[in-house]
Design an enzyme around this catalytic site. Sequence first.
Site, PDB file in Angstrom:
ATOM      1  N   LYS A   1      41.346  62.718  30.708  1.00  0.00           N
ATOM      2  CA  LYS A   1      41.590  64.366  30.776  1.00  0.00           C
ATOM      3  C   LYS A   1      42.969  64.686  31.300  1.00  0.00           C
ATOM      4  CE  LYS A   1      37.174  64.406  33.861  1.00  0.00           C
ATOM      5  NZ  LYS A   1      36.883  65.465  32.746  1.00  0.00           N
TER       6      LYS A   1
ATOM      7  N   LYS B   1      44.873  47.766  28.484  1.00  0.00           N
ATOM      8  CA  LYS B   1      45.726  47.650  29.326  1.00  0.00           C
ATOM      9  C   LYS B   1      46.280  46.256  29.557  1.00  0.00           C
ATOM     10  CE  LYS B   1      43.622  51.053  32.915  1.00  0.00           C
ATOM     11  NZ  LYS B   1      43.130  51.913  34.007  1.00  0.00           N
TER      12      LYS B   1
ATOM     13  N   ASP C   1      47.470  52.555  38.853  1.00  0.00           N
ATOM     14  CA  ASP C   1      46.774  52.743  39.358  1.00  0.00           C
ATOM     15  C   ASP C   1      46.530  52.777  40.520  1.00  0.00           C
ATOM     16  OD1 ASP C   1      44.702  53.730  36.931  1.00  0.00           O
ATOM     17  OD2 ASP C   1      45.044  51.827  36.703  1.00  0.00           O
TER      18      ASP C   1
ATOM     19  N   GLY D   1      35.192  44.026  43.834  1.00  0.00           N
ATOM     20  CA  GLY D   1      35.460  44.159  42.741  1.00  0.00           C
ATOM     21  C   GLY D   1      35.977  43.520  43.038  1.00  0.00           C
TER      22      GLY D   1
ATOM     23  N   ARG E   1      31.176  40.302  42.468  1.00  0.00           N
ATOM     24  CA  ARG E   1      30.007  40.104  42.274  1.00  0.00           C
ATOM     25  C   ARG E   1      29.439  37.759  41.332  1.00  0.00           C
ATOM     26  NH1 ARG E   1      27.081  42.107  36.874  1.00  0.00           N
ATOM     27  NH2 ARG E   1      29.434  41.049  36.335  1.00  0.00           N
TER      28      ARG E   1
ATOM     29  N   MET F   1      35.815  54.288  42.861  1.00  0.00           N
ATOM     30  CA  MET F   1      36.607  54.911  42.206  1.00  0.00           C
ATOM     31  C   MET F   1      36.597  55.503  40.885  1.00  0.00           C
ATOM     32  SD  MET F   1      39.360  51.181  41.950  1.00  0.00           S
ATOM     33  CE  MET F   1      40.390  50.483  42.614  1.00  0.00           C
TER      34      MET F   1
ATOM     35  N   GLY G   1      36.788  58.796  42.433  1.00  0.00           N
ATOM     36  CA  GLY G   1      37.421  58.388  41.769  1.00  0.00           C
ATOM     37  C   GLY G   1      38.853  59.416  41.120  1.00  0.00           C
TER      38      GLY G   1
HETATM   39  P1  NDP Z   1      36.923  45.614  35.220  1.00  0.00           P
HETATM   40  O1  NDP Z   1      35.394  45.650  33.784  1.00  0.00           O
HETATM   41  O2  NDP Z   1      37.939  45.221  35.081  1.00  0.00           O
HETATM   42  O3  NDP Z   1      35.892  44.600  36.034  1.00  0.00           O
HETATM   43  C1  NDP Z   1      34.400  45.255  36.697  1.00  0.00           C
HETATM   44  C2  NDP Z   1      34.283  44.761  37.554  1.00  0.00           C
HETATM   45  O4  NDP Z   1      32.865  45.140  38.415  1.00  0.00           O
HETATM   46  C3  NDP Z   1      34.196  43.211  37.884  1.00  0.00           C
HETATM   47  O5  NDP Z   1      34.724  42.820  39.318  1.00  0.00           O
HETATM   48  C4  NDP Z   1      32.580  42.806  38.232  1.00  0.00           C
HETATM   49  O6  NDP Z   1      32.093  41.559  39.088  1.00  0.00           O
HETATM   50  C5  NDP Z   1      31.908  44.545  39.002  1.00  0.00           C
HETATM   51  N1  NDP Z   1      30.492  44.302  38.501  1.00  0.00           N
HETATM   52  C6  NDP Z   1      30.262  45.318  36.689  1.00  0.00           C
HETATM   53  N2  NDP Z   1      29.114  45.599  37.071  1.00  0.00           N
HETATM   54  C7  NDP Z   1      28.635  45.070  38.579  1.00  0.00           C
HETATM   55  C8  NDP Z   1      27.624  44.947  38.823  1.00  0.00           C
HETATM   56  N3  NDP Z   1      26.444  46.007  38.406  1.00  0.00           N
HETATM   57  N4  NDP Z   1      27.125  45.300  40.428  1.00  0.00           N
HETATM   58  C9  NDP Z   1      28.164  44.590  40.929  1.00  0.00           C
HETATM   59  N5  NDP Z   1      29.952  44.010  40.281  1.00  0.00           N
HETATM   60  C10 NDP Z   1      29.436  44.517  39.120  1.00  0.00           C
HETATM   61  O7  NDP Z   1      36.432  47.424  35.261  1.00  0.00           O
HETATM   62  P2  NDP Z   1      37.599  47.982  36.174  1.00  0.00           P
HETATM   63  O8  NDP Z   1      38.239  46.940  37.020  1.00  0.00           O
HETATM   64  O9  NDP Z   1      38.761  48.879  35.110  1.00  0.00           O
HETATM   65  O10 NDP Z   1      36.690  49.372  36.450  1.00  0.00           O
HETATM   66  C11 NDP Z   1      36.068  49.217  37.315  1.00  0.00           C
HETATM   67  C12 NDP Z   1      35.769  50.336  38.193  1.00  0.00           C
HETATM   68  O11 NDP Z   1      36.916  51.198  38.570  1.00  0.00           O
HETATM   69  C13 NDP Z   1      35.305  51.254  37.142  1.00  0.00           C
HETATM   70  O12 NDP Z   1      34.083  52.444  37.068  1.00  0.00           O
HETATM   71  C14 NDP Z   1      35.906  52.662  36.441  1.00  0.00           C
HETATM   72  O13 NDP Z   1      35.902  53.451  35.664  1.00  0.00           O
HETATM   73  C15 NDP Z   1      36.871  52.882  37.982  1.00  0.00           C
HETATM   74  N6  NDP Z   1      38.898  53.140  37.284  1.00  0.00           N
HETATM   75  C16 NDP Z   1      38.714  54.458  37.967  1.00  0.00           C
HETATM   76  C17 NDP Z   1      40.077  55.145  37.401  1.00  0.00           C
HETATM   77  C18 NDP Z   1      40.567  55.896  37.986  1.00  0.00           C
HETATM   78  O14 NDP Z   1      41.363  56.196  38.229  1.00  0.00           O
HETATM   79  N7  NDP Z   1      39.851  56.752  39.266  1.00  0.00           N
HETATM   80  C19 NDP Z   1      41.343  53.570  37.536  1.00  0.00           C
HETATM   81  C20 NDP Z   1      41.065  53.035  36.438  1.00  0.00           C
HETATM   82  C21 NDP Z   1      39.283  52.223  36.767  1.00  0.00           C
HETATM   83  P3  NDP Z   1      32.582  40.483  37.954  1.00  0.00           P
HETATM   84  O15 NDP Z   1      33.910  39.612  38.017  1.00  0.00           O
HETATM   85  O16 NDP Z   1      31.543  39.411  39.206  1.00  0.00           O
HETATM   86  O17 NDP Z   1      32.514  40.876  36.640  1.00  0.00           O
END
Ligand code: NDP
Length: 272
Positions: free
Chosen positions: A15, A65, A101, A126, A151, A216, A239
Amino acid sequence: MDRYCVFGNPIAHSKSPEIHAAFAAQTGQQLSYEKRLAPLDGFAQAVQDFIAEGGKGANVTLPFKLEAHALADALTVRAQAAGAVNTLLFGADGIVGDNTDGAGLVADITRNAGVPLAGKRVLLLGAGGAARGAVLPILEHRPSAMVIANRTVANAEALVQQFSALAGTGVLSASAFEALQGSFDIVINATSASLNAALPPIPATVFHQGTLALDMMYGKEPTVFMQFAAEHGATVRDGLGMLVEQAAEAFQGWRGVRPETSALLVQMRSKL
Ligand code: NDP
């Protein structure tokens, strides 16, 4: 006309062109902003090509990123802290990498939701890229406590270690989801669990009446996290505001003027 773009793979869903076109119209800035699909193994080349074509700056989204962070010749403090870059500025001194962000998240909480972070108990769920980018901007607002739950607890502990000196004694701690104790004023879901309609296994007691719960992720319908939080007394938010505010922060870095976001946010919400 100054040229900007967003790099990602995939990119069709982005977007950002719509947001930046609206900002440009509102602030009277002459610029163009396009989507660019960078090959998975060709991000750096795609950036160099855009610079050669006269590009002035770019946004960077998944999965580039970290590569953008490595590519930059210089990093802002918040990009260094985040270990990831979502905004590039191309200038005479090379490529500057920034991360907007976390600042976008904080702007959405404090300005749009009207909830100050100072003195509040904050829970960040997270420890991935989005969470990492949020830690410094949140701590700068001096919450009384901030717990990072993840997690993989070791990833939350690594973040606590990185930022504990800045946070002050006893402010920052790590936890497993199930082990969370007490309630929080602000709960931020920065896990990607919502993408699969999953809920991190947090106790409902993290919410109290009036807690601000922000996911988010955004979409037409509330996420499972937002539904769970609302059932336990929280005021919920997705988000979309963060998305618009991180763009406003990038626009300001490029153009020196901060666009007004509230009308655009309403307009984008109606189009989800
Ligand atoms: P990453 O892949 O870098 O991190 C994912 C995180 O989620 C990790 O902490 C992971 O834990 C955890 N995780 C994944 N699956 C599960 C689950 N089933 N249960 C619990 N924890 C889980 O992703 P991002 O940090 O880049 O993105 C995270 C979210 O933020 C996404 O939904 C993304 O769309 C959103 N986002 C929104 C933005 C906005 O502008 N609104 C900007 C950037 C991101 P572990 O360490 O154990 O793997």
